[in-house]
Enzyme design. Structure first.
Site, PDB file in Angstrom:
ATOM      1  N   TRP A 184      -6.017  -1.486 -10.162  1.00 47.44           N
ATOM      2  CA  TRP A 184      -4.835  -1.834 -10.963  1.00 47.44           C
ATOM      3  C   TRP A 184      -4.047  -0.597 -11.374  1.00 47.44           C
ATOM      4  O   TRP A 184      -2.960  -0.709 -11.928  1.00 47.44           O
ATOM      5  CB  TRP A 184      -5.266  -2.612 -12.222  1.00 47.44           C
ATOM      6  CG  TRP A 184      -5.905  -3.933 -11.946  1.00 47.44           C
ATOM      7  CD1 TRP A 184      -6.163  -4.510 -10.720  1.00 47.44           C
ATOM      8  CD2 TRP A 184      -6.387  -4.875 -12.922  1.00 47.44           C
ATOM      9  NE1 TRP A 184      -6.769  -5.734 -10.887  1.00 47.44           N
ATOM     10  CE2 TRP A 184      -6.925  -5.986 -12.215  1.00 47.44           C
ATOM     11  CE3 TRP A 184      -6.426  -4.885 -14.322  1.00 47.44           C
ATOM     12  CZ2 TRP A 184      -7.480  -7.080 -12.884  1.00 47.44           C
ATOM     13  CZ3 TRP A 184      -6.971  -5.984 -14.981  1.00 47.44           C
ATOM     14  CH2 TRP A 184      -7.490  -7.071 -14.257  1.00 47.44           C
ATOM     15  N   GLU A 217      -7.649   5.764   2.761  1.00 48.61           N
ATOM     16  CA  GLU A 217      -6.303   5.483   2.269  1.00 48.61           C
ATOM     17  C   GLU A 217      -5.357   6.578   2.756  1.00 48.61           C
ATOM     18  O   GLU A 217      -5.265   7.638   2.130  1.00 48.61           O
ATOM     19  CB  GLU A 217      -6.284   5.451   0.736  1.00 48.61           C
ATOM     20  CG  GLU A 217      -7.186   4.404   0.124  1.00 48.61           C
ATOM     21  CD  GLU A 217      -6.700   3.957  -1.258  1.00 48.61           C
ATOM     22  OE1 GLU A 217      -6.667   2.754  -1.486  1.00 48.61           O
ATOM     23  OE2 GLU A 217      -6.339   4.815  -2.086  1.00 48.61           O
ATOM     24  N   GLY A 233       1.590   2.553  -1.626  1.00 41.06           N
ATOM     25  CA  GLY A 233       2.737   2.149  -2.436  1.00 41.06           C
ATOM     26  C   GLY A 233       4.068   2.305  -1.721  1.00 41.06           C
ATOM     27  O   GLY A 233       5.124   2.242  -2.343  1.00 41.06           O
ATOM     28  N   SER A 264      -0.819  -0.196   1.084  1.00 39.27           N
ATOM     29  CA  SER A 264       0.104  -1.307   1.361  1.00 39.27           C
ATOM     30  C   SER A 264      -0.559  -2.457   2.103  1.00 39.27           C
ATOM     31  O   SER A 264       0.075  -3.095   2.951  1.00 39.27           O
ATOM     32  CB  SER A 264       1.343  -0.804   2.113  1.00 39.27           C
ATOM     33  OG  SER A 264       2.047   0.144   1.311  1.00 39.27           O
ATOM     34  N   GLY A 272      -3.759  -1.914  -4.126  1.00 40.32           N
ATOM     35  CA  GLY A 272      -3.001  -1.496  -5.303  1.00 40.32           C
ATOM     36  C   GLY A 272      -2.033  -2.600  -5.723  1.00 40.32           C
ATOM     37  O   GLY A 272      -2.408  -3.562  -6.390  1.00 40.32           O
ATOM     38  N   GLY A 273      -0.776  -2.489  -5.293  1.00 39.70           N
ATOM     39  CA  GLY A 273       0.281  -3.397  -5.730  1.00 39.70           C
ATOM     40  C   GLY A 273      -0.073  -4.878  -5.614  1.00 39.70           C
ATOM     41  O   GLY A 273       0.172  -5.662  -6.543  1.00 39.70           O
TER      42      GLY A 273
HETATM   43  P1  13P Z   1      -0.981   0.024  -2.573  1.00 37.59           P
HETATM   44  O1  13P Z   1      -1.769  -1.196  -2.119  1.00 37.59           O
HETATM   45  O2  13P Z   1      -0.053  -0.282  -3.715  1.00 37.59           O
HETATM   46  O3  13P Z   1      -0.334   0.718  -1.429  1.00 37.59           O
HETATM   47  O4  13P Z   1      -2.057   1.057  -3.190  1.00 37.59           O
HETATM   48  C1  13P Z   1      -3.185   1.364  -2.461  1.00 37.59           C
HETATM   49  C2  13P Z   1      -4.094   2.174  -3.316  1.00 37.59           C
HETATM   50  O5  13P Z   1      -3.800   3.302  -3.653  1.00 37.59           O
HETATM   51  C3  13P Z   1      -5.345   1.543  -3.739  1.00 37.59           C
HETATM   52  O6  13P Z   1      -6.201   2.461  -4.315  1.00 37.59           O
END
Ligand code: 13P
Length: 258
Positions: free
Chosen positions: A12, A169, A175, A215, A236-237
């Site tokens: 989060w 990642e 993001g 993403s 993340g998002g």
């Molecule tokens: P997003 O899914 O927002 O790209 O973020 C990925 C992330 O950094 C999860 O730790």
């Protein structure tokens, strides 16, 4: 996807008050029910850990933190330790996220001490690795991932290897809405499993989960999760709303059946 239990973890980041976090957990728990084929870990900010831990009681959901210090206690203003997390029934901890590395200057040695401290406290580390855009363009992705993985896992005993979860990642995908293609991600995941095999042996490496993050969304998850060495996602998002997050859990469940 393989015989490994898929894991979908929600990072989060600095989002959700404790109150908002509990609402999100309740919505996720109601939607996934007692679905047990996929392991689900929610990683709220520190301030929501206590409330979220209470809210997941009796559900299939587990709770992770987004960071910790390697020392048990002491004069480290603003930090929390593994023992403090365990006391809140936290079972997982994200370590070495690229935002910790780039914004807060964490290096591989510090991250390694945290990984060892987490294991010592029976917390499962989710160790994040991944290259910057400039590194991918320079063709050094594997060098970067190798360095972060080897230094991050230094001194991890073989009998604790399968407590460790790796998250690949690519920083340029976080993001940004840009995702690694399934083939690009699988290539790095297979490389990571090769490195894990060299360090821990084929049996342990075969049991370790390697998550993709960057993403990952309901519309690209099926293809990513279908890859042999992609065992789940660090989200993340898309983890901030119940509908999107549950769709990702369902993708992971589907990949098992495929
Ligand atoms: P997003 O899914 O927002 O790209 O973020 C990925 C992330 O950094 C999860 O730790």
């Amino acid at each position: 996807m393989s015989k490994r239990t898929p894991l979908i973890a929600g990072n989060w980041k600095m989002n959700k008050t404790a109150t908002e976090g509990v609402e999100l957990v309740q919505a996720i728990a109601a939607a996934v029910g007692i679905e047990s084929a996929v392991q689900i870990v929610l990683c709220p900010p520190f301030t929501a850990l206590s409330a979220v831990s209470a809210a997941v009681e009796g559900t299939h959901l587990a709770v992770g933190a987004q960071n910790m210090h390697d020392k048990v206690n002491g004069a480290f203003t603003g930090e929390v330790s593994a023992v403090m997390l365990r006391n809140l029934h936290v079972t997982h901890v994200i370590l070495g996220h690229s935002e910790r590395r780039s914004i807060f200057g964490e290096d591989d040695a510090f991250i390694n001490r945290k990984v060892l401290a987490a294991l010592e406290a029976s917390l499962k580390p989710i160790l994040c690795v991944g290259e910057l855009l400039a590194e991918r363009e320079a063709g050094t992705t594997k060098d970067v991932v190798r360095r972060q993985l080897e230094l991050g896992l230094q001194g991890v005993p073989a009998n604790k290897a399968d407590q460790v979860i790796i998250a690949y990642e690519p920083v340029w995908a976080i993001g940004t809405g840009k995702t690694a293609t399934p083939a690009m991600a699988q290539e790095v995941h297979a490389f990571i499993r090769q490195l894990l095999t060299a360090q821990f042996g084929a049996e342990s490496a075969g049991r370790m989960r390697i998550l993709y993050g960057g993403s990952m969304k309901p519309d690209n998850a099926d293809a990513l999760l279908a890859e042999h060495d992609i065992d789940g996602g660090l989200i993340g998002g898309a983890a901030l709303d119940a509908k999107g997050f549950v769709a990702l859990v369902q993708s992971a469940a589907k990949s098992l059946a495929a």
